[in-house]
Design an enzyme around this catalytic site. Sequence first.
Site, short mmCIF file in Angstrom:
data_model
loop_
_atom_site.label_atom_id
_atom_site.label_comp_id
_atom_site.label_asym_id
_atom_site.label_seq_id
_atom_site.Cartn_x
_atom_site.Cartn_y
_atom_site.Cartn_z
N THR A 183 0.80 -1.22 0.00
CA THR A 183 0.00 0.00 0.00
C THR A 183 0.83 1.28 0.00
OG1 THR A 183 -0.11 0.00 2.43
CG2 THR A 183 -1.86 -1.16 1.25
N LYS A 184 2.15 1.15 0.15
CA LYS A 184 3.01 2.32 0.25
C LYS A 184 3.22 3.00 -1.12
CE LYS A 184 4.03 1.98 4.69
NZ LYS A 184 3.15 0.90 5.13
N ASN A 185 3.77 4.22 -1.11
CA ASN A 185 4.04 4.95 -2.35
C ASN A 185 4.96 4.15 -3.27
OD1 ASN A 185 2.95 6.92 -0.56
ND2 ASN A 185 3.68 8.50 -1.96
#
Length: 364
Positions: A183-185
């Site tokens: 879910t991170k950048n």
Amino acid sequence: MQIPFLDLSRMDSDLQERLRAKFSQVLEKGIFSGGEEVQILEKTIQQKLNSLYAIPCANGTDALELALRALEIGEGDEVIVPALTWVSTAEAVRMVGAKPKFWDTDVNGLLRSDWVEAITPKTKAVIPVHLYGRMVDMATLTEKAQFKGISVIEDAAQAFGAFQDGKAAGTWGSVGCLSFYPTKNLGALGEAGMCLTQDERLAEKIRLLSNHGQPKRDEHVLVGRNSRIDTLQAAFLTVMLEDFEKHQQKRKSLAKIYLEELSDLEGLELPQGLMESNQNAHLFVVKSDKRNELREFLADHGIGTAIHYPQIIPDMEPYFVEGDFSNARILANQGLSLPLNPWLKEEEVEKITKAIKSFFTKKS
């Protein structure tokens, strides 16, 4: 029209095809632990973040634990931790036998600037968390830490790609810890993490700790563990890095729509400075004393949201401690994360802002 908070299956077809091709390359090489893909990832991130050393590991939580162990923090030691963060920040401290010393945040969720008041003779480190992708004032924090003689471990799990005074998040402290959770950048297609450091000795120790304490096969010079990054995830991350800047621009452009459309709403507080380089637009967190009602209203209109985080760590049973954590509690009680990701459409953001306007118009 349903608008999920985040749906990774929306990933564009070109990126999906490049990921499939990379999987095929790894499969054909037959190297699934270590190897060239891991080395490429290290070098790529070293260059991108201007970090002397970048040591991949299994996940962001492990990165924090490896940093603490490399700095020889353990039984009887204290580590200053913000009251509002993902549990890993405090969990890693407890896992090495040390005690998290919780301190309140400011109104933005960042470690409050008077954290030095928490220092005792047992304090060995402070962990600033770049919450939601917004960086702590690292120049001031590192200067204070150096003066007090304690280490700085940056929790930059949410801040990949953010820069302050030309230095990347994770490169200011003794060790910077990254997470590549999907879910991170910058996310993998599974679990992965990394430690950044500018200290050769620490880099070597972290590398040993993450690989059973062995500089080479069957030679063990210290007690380590297995926290090696998966070769396939390293390979996927190099592909994801190709689109990172494009995705960052998309995040910021969508954030700009939110900021412009919701700026005049009474009863809704918007994040500040989100378009600046010291924030990477990882999360778009608004605040309202009607947070729960708003979230339910948006859900009824097919709009997904999330809460980061609904409970401060010192209120959790395994970490419970009394204290004045008023700013952190306000964020826990009032913060609401709106959808913000590269696969979100502008018309969807416009629908979200229209629904939020409708909610507050009815409430006024």
